[in-house]
Design an enzyme around this catalytic site. Structure first.
Site, PDB file in Angstrom:
ATOM      1  CD  GLU A 189      -2.012  -2.284   1.440  1.00 56.07           C
ATOM      2  OE1 GLU A 189      -2.592  -3.117   1.238  1.00 56.07           O
ATOM      3  OE2 GLU A 189      -0.672  -2.665   1.884  1.00 56.07           O
ATOM      4  CG  HIS A 258     -10.292  -6.253   8.589  1.00 54.66           C
ATOM      5  ND1 HIS A 258      -9.505  -6.923   9.244  1.00 54.66           N
ATOM      6  CD2 HIS A 258      -9.895  -6.620   7.167  1.00 54.66           C
ATOM      7  CE1 HIS A 258      -8.510  -7.364   8.736  1.00 54.66           C
ATOM      8  NE2 HIS A 258      -8.478  -7.207   7.188  1.00 54.66           N
TER       9      HIS A 258
HETATM   10  C1  LIG Z   1      -2.030  -4.190   4.416  1.00 49.05           C
HETATM   11  C2  LIG Z   1      -3.042  -5.374   4.021  1.00 49.05           C
HETATM   12  N1  LIG Z   1      -3.421  -5.400   2.812  1.00 49.05           N
HETATM   13  C3  LIG Z   1      -4.218  -6.083   2.518  1.00 49.05           C
HETATM   14  C4  LIG Z   1      -4.914  -6.881   3.238  1.00 49.05           C
HETATM   15  C5  LIG Z   1      -5.889  -7.916   2.661  1.00 49.05           C
HETATM   16  N2  LIG Z   1      -5.206  -9.304   2.685  1.00 49.05           N
HETATM   17  C6  LIG Z   1      -5.542 -10.137   3.694  1.00 49.05           C
HETATM   18  S1  LIG Z   1      -4.577 -11.608   3.579  1.00 49.05           S
HETATM   19  C7  LIG Z   1      -4.027 -11.238   1.960  1.00 49.05           C
HETATM   20  C8  LIG Z   1      -3.010 -11.955   1.120  1.00 49.05           C
HETATM   21  C9  LIG Z   1      -1.927 -12.004   2.009  1.00 49.05           C
HETATM   22  O1  LIG Z   1      -1.011 -13.306   1.284  1.00 49.05           O
HETATM   23  P1  LIG Z   1       0.133 -14.032   1.958  1.00 49.05           P
HETATM   24  O2  LIG Z   1       1.147 -12.862   2.659  1.00 49.05           O
HETATM   25  O3  LIG Z   1       1.050 -14.872   0.833  1.00 49.05           O
HETATM   26  O4  LIG Z   1      -0.254 -14.648   3.189  1.00 49.05           O
HETATM   27  P2  LIG Z   1      -1.349 -16.121   3.293  1.00 49.05           P
HETATM   28  O5  LIG Z   1      -2.805 -15.575   3.061  1.00 49.05           O
HETATM   29  O6  LIG Z   1      -0.867 -17.143   2.008  1.00 49.05           O
HETATM   30  O7  LIG Z   1      -0.781 -16.857   4.535  1.00 49.05           O
HETATM   31  C10 LIG Z   1      -4.473  -9.883   1.613  1.00 49.05           C
HETATM   32  C11 LIG Z   1      -4.102  -9.213   0.429  1.00 49.05           C
HETATM   33  C12 LIG Z   1      -4.492  -6.788   4.658  1.00 49.05           C
HETATM   34  N3  LIG Z   1      -5.121  -7.693   5.288  1.00 49.05           N
HETATM   35  N4  LIG Z   1      -3.727  -6.056   5.034  1.00 49.05           N
END
Ligand SMILES: Cc1ncc(C[n+]2csc(CCOP(=O)(O)OP(=O)(O)O)c2C)c(N)n1
Ligand SMILES: [Mg+2]
Lengths: 456, 360
Positions: A189, A258
């Protein structure tokens, strides 16, 4: 033992869905992980997997059935230690066990059209045909029209392109405009808000989507220090025409991190335009205005409103004025000032008040900065009583700002103190009952209106 | 998920730390490649199996309860990734070391041996939940175990973990911090700000990238310029390790090396744990970004629990013994679900508690 397969909840806000397709038939044996059916929500088609192994018994809900409530028994599955796949008597209980536990019907999926009240926006000629459109579609159409009109406009953010938007607001944009203008970013972001701001300084017109505004906290430095102050610091030389947009405010049971309304935060910053529309017409008309605007705009949407349908005038170029409030309902006894999701609650409250003989005037601010002070003051002069309904915390809120405005500029017209009707002053709890207690609702608005009318 | 071994640029590879200024960057990986798997006793092996199976069954049940509407909001399951938390956390010094992770946190709690009842009750939003029903799936903590949550903002836990490590160092308590984050989170800027400070200040922290191939719907190669995540500490002189996260014994062996390095005062280590998530990102994931075959391939040929089960049988455990364990775990999970379903919601007065510690 036979297991009841129930219509699953596939998202935090799902109340019902369409059983699009059965991929198994009665008598089939299934293993955990096998796909049993495809279920359609308003956001996506999802696969429904088996969790236990067994034999598919009676299928109780045929494929193609729409509006199947979450928790409805859709089929029976007999366990492996079960010798017959015979179905038990059909279960009538549509809600299903646990359906009522911790889940109140949310307003997210309410799609019945809401008739727009007569409105004073001069841009809409009388006799214009009205279409019924969801807020989600209105926002998308607004962006798409501006992208067609102006080559410099592009969209960037997480999951906006190939995934079609985490909340499907950018659905179809990649298909029409291609990956050059609809750009998936990594989850960075701070980084992409900075790249977007720089692109705006360099002459482009970016629309930066935050998956929700909660995550824009990571990027708030660019929004305020980079985007909002540029014009001023450069003595008017350097423009920053950018739109930061995404859902804002409480969704449904997604917990404290959230669920927050950032309206008052951004509305406190000189150099920013802050828009928070309620219905489809304003969503589209103000989105188009925001994209054309030469100043940086923070455009606050609401997830619970995305799926609601409203009337939208069918015009070639539906652009609405920034900084103008809208009278949603006329009344003479008390003014209810609100914005975003609070407008719907205020209109409901006004109906209830009317039944008790109190005529409320409902004002949708639509733009939080610059605030349409005159609209509020004119209404105050007419009703002599004001309350503010805001889905957000009371402290340092837009409501506080309206109170200050009435004190400073409308004192002589006041017949009662101006009241703030807001969320409870706590981080939003997860538990269903507590969340309900914490959030703004119609009852609170009605009570406050009666109080300032001394009608208790 | 194995990757080619790290290739070195230098033509003539020096073999002492003095001669090779980059020795520290690859020495851990070299040691790991020499002896990849932990030599577990029968008892330890059984313990790993039970823990991983508990996580799997617990998560399956959570998925069911979500479908029934008993769990709301976001619910991210750990199915497929069990070996990572179990292998790493089994090597921690209990009561000394701290752990922090993101929102996909049920497995890490269970790997600590925390009572499944209070975890499940948190998922259903009840008073008996570990956060009194006020945190939910993404926000669970157990300071008693030095488990610091449970964070919803992708990447935030990495910087917070740096703070926990700073406290370990400040208090000279001999502990280290294990900070988990995803392949998606690995692109957040604050991760690198934290890398820099952790290396600069020699903080006792092990950064663990759980590379499950996807961040929601985005495959690693669509978001990352350098997809070999274990190399990403190089610019900060943080040694990397490339570990098969689908084999609990390999995870454990790698953990021992990394933790020893950190405990000896050498500063941070970055571990990439290659793993796979079988389920959707959260419960509301249409999963259109990957094929069913890809998921099935992992389930059939790379499953960490099946791998261990085979090993147990080779060591003489009978199918019946293993069935009995499975049954006991199912019963334990069913009990936690009953508990979570029947225990009361929080009192309305809870709405106002815990906002501030003092009264003013
Ligand atoms: C700063 C932020 N941006 C976006 C999100 C929405 N979001 C939650 S999980 C996620 C994907 C994260 O993927 P990864 O780091 O690979 O972890 P995984 O879910 O695969 O364990 C996103 C985009 C968030 N919670 N926080
Ligand atoms: Mg991932």
């Amino acid at each position: 033992m036979a297991v009841e397969l129930k219509m699953p909840a596939l998202s935090p806000t799902m109340e019902e869905g369409t059983l699009a397709k059965w991929l198994v038939k009665e008598g089939d044996t299934v293993a955990p992980g096998d796909i049993l059916a495809e279920i359609e929500t308003d956001k996506a088609t999802m696969e429904f997997e088996a969790i236990d192994e067994g034999t598919v018994g009676k299928i109780m809900v045929a494929e193609g059935t729409e509006n199947v409530p979450v928790g409805t028994v859709i089929a029976m599955l007999s366990g492996d230690d079960d010798d017959s796949a015979a179905a038990p008597p059909p279960v009538e209980d549509v809600a299903g066990e646990g359906k009522d536990v911790g889940r109140e019907p949310s307003q997210a999926e309410v799609t019945k059209p809401v008739r727009a009240e007569p409105r004073a926006d001069p841009e809409i000629p009388h006799g214009t045909n009205m279409a019924t459109v969801t807020v989600r579609e209105a926002l998308r159409d607004g962006m798409a029209e501006e992208m067609r009109r102006d080559e410099r406009v592009f969209v960037m953010g997480e999951e906006v392109a190939e995934y079609q938007g985490a909340y499907k607001v950018t659905q179809g944009l990649l298909d029409e405009f291609g990956p050059k203008r609809v750009i998936d970013t990594p989850i960075t972001e701070y980084g992409f808000a900075g790249i977007g701001t720089g692109a705006a300084m360099g002459g482009l017109r970016p629309i930066v989507e935050f998956m929700t505004f909660n995550f824009a906290m990571q990027a708030i430095d660019h929004i305020i220090n980079s985007a909002a102050k540029t014009n001023y610091m450069s003595g008017g030389q350097m423009r920053c025409p950018i739109v930061f947009r995404g859902p804002n405010g409480a969704a449904s049971r997604v917990g404290a991190q959230h669920s927050q309304n950032y309206g008052p935060w951004y509305a406190s910053v000189p150099g920013l335009i802050v828009i928070a529309p309620y219905d489809s017409s304003d969503a589209k008309g103000l989105m188009k205005a925001a994209i054309r605007c030469d100043d940086p705009v923070v455009f606050l949407e609401n997830e619970l409103v995305y799926g609601r349908s409203f009337e939208l005038p069918e015009l070639d170029d539906h652009v609405l004025p920034i900084g103008k409030a809208r009278i949603m309902r006329e009344g003479s006894d008390v003014t209810i000032v609100s914005y975003s999701i609070g407008v719907g609650l205020s209109l409901e409250a006004a109906e209830e008040l009317a039944e008790q003989g109190i005529e409320a005037e409902v004002i949708d601010l639509r733009t939080l900065r610059p605030l349409d002070k005159q609209a509020v003051l004119d209404s105050l002069a007419k009703t002599n009583r004001v309350i503010v309904a805001e889905e957000g915390w009371p402290t340092c809120s837009i409501a506080s700002e309206i109170v200050a405005l009435c004190m400073e500029e409308g004192f002589d017209h006041l017949d009662a103190p101006v009241l703030r009707v807001c969320n409870e002053d706590v981080p939003l709890p997860y538990a269903a009952n507590l969340e309900k207690l914490a959030l703004l609702d119609t009852a609170r608005i009605v009570a406050a209106a009666k109080k300032v009318c001394y009608a208790e | 998920m194995a990757k080619p071994a790290r290739t070195r640029k230098a033509a003539a590879k020096p073999n002492t730390a003095q001669a090779d200024p980059d020795f520290v960057l690859h020495s851990l990986q070299a040691a790991h490649e020499k002896s990849r798997r932990y030599d577990a006793s029968d008892e330890e092996l059984m313990g790993f199996y039970e823990q991983m199976l508990l996580i799997r069954r617990f998560e399956e049940k959570a998925g069911q309860l979500y479908g029934l509407g008993l769990i709301g909001g976001f619910c991210h399951l750990y199915i497929g990734q069990e070996a990572v938390a179990v292998g790493l956390q089994s090597a921690l010094a209990e009561g000394k070391d701290s752990v922090i992770t993101g929102y996909r946190d049920h497995g890490h709690m269970l790997a600590y041996g925390i009572d499944p009842n209070v975890i499940m009750a948190e998922l259903t939003g009840r008073q008996a939940g570990i956060s009194k029903g006020k945190g939910g799936s993404m926000h669970m903590f157990s300071t008693e175990h030095k488990f610091y949550g449970g964070h919803g903002i992708v990447g935030a836990q990495v910087a917070l973990g740096g703070g926990l490590a700073l406290a370990h160092k400040y208090n000279e308590d001999g502990g280290l911090c294990l900070a988990y984050f995803g392949d998606g989170a690995a692109n957040q800027g604050q991760v690198y700000e934290t890398f820099n400070m952790a290396a600069l200040w020699n903080l006792p922290i092990v950064f663990v990238i759980e590379n499950n191939g996807y961040a929601m719907g985005t495959a690693v190669k669509r978001s990352s310029a350098e997809t070999e995540f274990y190399r990403r500490g190089t610019a900060f002189r943080i040694p990397g390790m490339d570990v098969n996260g689908m084999d609990v014994l390999e995870v454990r062996a790698a953990a021992e090396l990394a933790f020893a390095h950190v405990r000896a005062g050498n500063g941070p280590v970055l571990m990439e744990l290659n793993t796979y998530r079988y389920r959707g990102h959260s419960m509301s994931d249409p999963a259109k970004y990957r094929s069913r075959e890809e998921v099935q391939e992992q389930r059939d040929h790379n499953d960490p629990i099946e791998r261990l089960k085979k090993e147990l049988i080779e060591r003489g455990k009978s199918e019946d013994d293993i069935k009995a364990i499975d049954k006991a775990i199912r019963a334990r999970v069913a009990q936690s679900a009953d508990f979570a379903e029947t225990s009361p919601e929080p009192e309305p007065a809870e709405l106002y508690t815990d906002v501030l510690v003092g009264s003013y």
